[in-house]
Design an enzyme around this catalytic site. Sequence first.
Site, PDB file in Angstrom:
ATOM      1  N   CYS A  35       0.811  -1.204   0.000  1.00 49.76           N
ATOM      2  CA  CYS A  35       0.000   0.000   0.000  1.00 49.76           C
ATOM      3  C   CYS A  35       0.845   1.255   0.000  1.00 49.76           C
ATOM      4  O   CYS A  35       0.342   2.356  -0.139  1.00 49.76           O
ATOM      5  CB  CYS A  35      -1.008   0.000   1.138  1.00 49.76           C
ATOM      6  SG  CYS A  35      -0.370   0.497   2.703  1.00 49.76           S
ATOM      7  N   CYS A 106      -3.508   0.384   8.589  1.00 46.48           N
ATOM      8  CA  CYS A 106      -2.771   1.552   9.064  1.00 46.48           C
ATOM      9  C   CYS A 106      -2.414   1.402  10.541  1.00 46.48           C
ATOM     10  O   CYS A 106      -1.335   1.805  10.968  1.00 46.48           O
ATOM     11  CB  CYS A 106      -3.585   2.826   8.868  1.00 46.48           C
ATOM     12  SG  CYS A 106      -4.024   3.139   7.164  1.00 46.48           S
TER      13      CYS A 106
END
Lengths: 300, 402
Positions: A35, A106
């Site tokens: 990502c 995240c």
Amino acid sequence: MWDYSEKVQEHFYNPKNAGAVEGANGVGDVGSISCGDALRLTLKVEPETEVILDAGFQTFGCGSAIASSSALTEMIKGLTLDEALKISNQDIADYLDGLPPEKMHCSVMGREALQAAVANYRGEVWEDDHEEGALVCKCFAVDEVMIEDTIRANNLHTVEEVTNYTKAGGGCSSCHEGIENILTRVLAEKGETFVAGGAAVAKPAAAKAPEAPKMGTLARIRKIEAVLDSIRPALQADNGDVELVDVDGKNIYVHLTGACTGCQMAAMTLGGIQQRMIEELGEFVKVIPASKEALVSMEG
Amino acid sequence: MSDIYLDNNATTMVDPAVFEEMKPYFCEQFGNPSSLHSFGNKVGFALKKARKQIQDLLGAEHDSEIIFTSCGTESDSTAILSALKAQPDRKEIITTVVEHPAVLTLCEYLETEGYTVHKLEVDSKGRLDLDKYKSLLSDKVAVVSVMWANNESGTIFPIEEMAQMAAEKGIMFHTDAVQAVGKIPINLKESAISMLSLSGHKLHAPKGIGVLYLRRGVRYRPLLRGGHQERGRRAGTENAPAIVGLGKACEMAAEHMAFENTQVKAMRDRLEQGILAAVPHCFVTGDPDNRLPNTASIAFEYIEGEAILLLLNKAGIAASSGSACTSGSLEPSHVMRAMGIPYTAAHGTVRFSFSRYNTMDEVERVIEEVPSIVAKLRKLSPYWGENGPVENPGEAFAPVYA
Ligand SMILES: Cc1ncc(COP(=O)(O)O)c(C=O)c1O
């Protein structure tokens, strides 16, 4: 655009502890190649007590990557290294009042940076054993790598088995095609072919509803309580609980407490309870969260 | 101050004049155009007019070459699947790596069904290699599907030339012109294009209406069978208000074609020039010589697109990004990666796309806001030092990657 909580926005717009800490003695650099997000965490640790005196972050990443970095630094300041290491991804997400399922990676990155920084402080080499793939099941935030590994480790052959082992596909079921494709690929590695077993259609939820005999009010409420009692152990296992608040015709108001409230699974949980209610009561009912903030869409 | 909308490649505002045209077709002229009575009849005439307006914008030879669909995606699927069904012996498809998911995802699915898909690559400016393309044209190819203009970078492909090359080999040619229609002149009767997709909501018509242009004589198999609507080529009762709106929008797009390519282009150029002058370490992506007049795609190095968008949004500016995190996928834009743009820049691409409703004042406001937003995020970035990127960014910050 994402549905970010107030807390996430606050930490994104006004991040705490941005930048490198001066005189840092522990540094953790981690990233996720897929990502592209990357994070450097710097710690200033007091050697005698191993208390984290100061923490700073530098992040190349999206809104929630920055917000979870900021949250992490706030959470660990003042803790000892061992205490800090106990912080889980879910703790970071909870601190931010939840993250969208696509964004849970995240918070994973924050935790990994912490492990790396602690290892760096202690003179150890940290190795990342976490691998992450594209998100398959959005209801339960299960990614491709996790599904592949579970299929291999447990010799799974059907979508139903994958759901039982990983939860993936247990919600809205839109990802079943994706899971079938993964099964096809992984089974092909062993020279097996995936056969779509089971019925191609699900049984209608409230099929028997119209014929169900009308129950008296008291009996009906008892029945509703009984259904909630049967679900309760599963919720309590996840540190949550459910209470009946009111019954108004077809509307059953419940109150989710503990880990269930802010959690992304709240909609799922309610959907599941509603399904059970419909089956047990033999009539169509709606299960509605009693508190306003928990008013989540049932579509998941 | 009102917010600034610079995301017109995602969707556009319905033009108030378009909306006015549509209004009577909800509560007054609600009849089914297929019905014999006067309720339906009038609607039938309205559809005929709209078909003509669309025909004119596309420069199509016949109005019966216009088939109404529900969106650009449906038009793309219909075109490609029709070509395969009509020519069962041809098992190959030629497309490009930078297509919209409406084409790419379908092609990837068709690969699992046994079709061979050739995806043409692009160079660093997003351009195709036509020699490579030529070498792939054979009697095994059922259809070539190449977008006219790219939604992210705005790069325009030489569609007329490519269609001609396909026609010479007797191969059907489809183009996804969703981003091109209304922004650049198109004249289908002079071209060799067999099929073309367009979508209403990209040119100030409502969402949920599209067109498949099908050249007369091109073999065709419908996706939806049922009613006789669209001469049996797309069954389902027509979305009359949206069709009427699309007709009006096409007429207006033709009237504004010159404006789009002068005034709108001037705003885009000023924005690029203003941002590039004020912000270090950023660059324009795509082919500057062959681009849509309304699209600016700027890569801001060392920061991430979603974070930029959130701060822009806070400043009242709407744009979009090819970053992974805005889409929920883990990969940055396939278009940016295909052009070989490094990760640290691909994640930071922001697309500003204009329409005739934007103004130069808005452009100046954006130029004022962007530098501080970029600076704020760079301050947080591990690749950025005091006054610029850290030396050897790749080495100074080399995280352990999962
Ligand atoms: C190039 C391109 N093709 C297809 C589409 C899909 O159009 P629609 O949203 O009408 O299905 C879009 C819009 O996002 C596009 O930009």
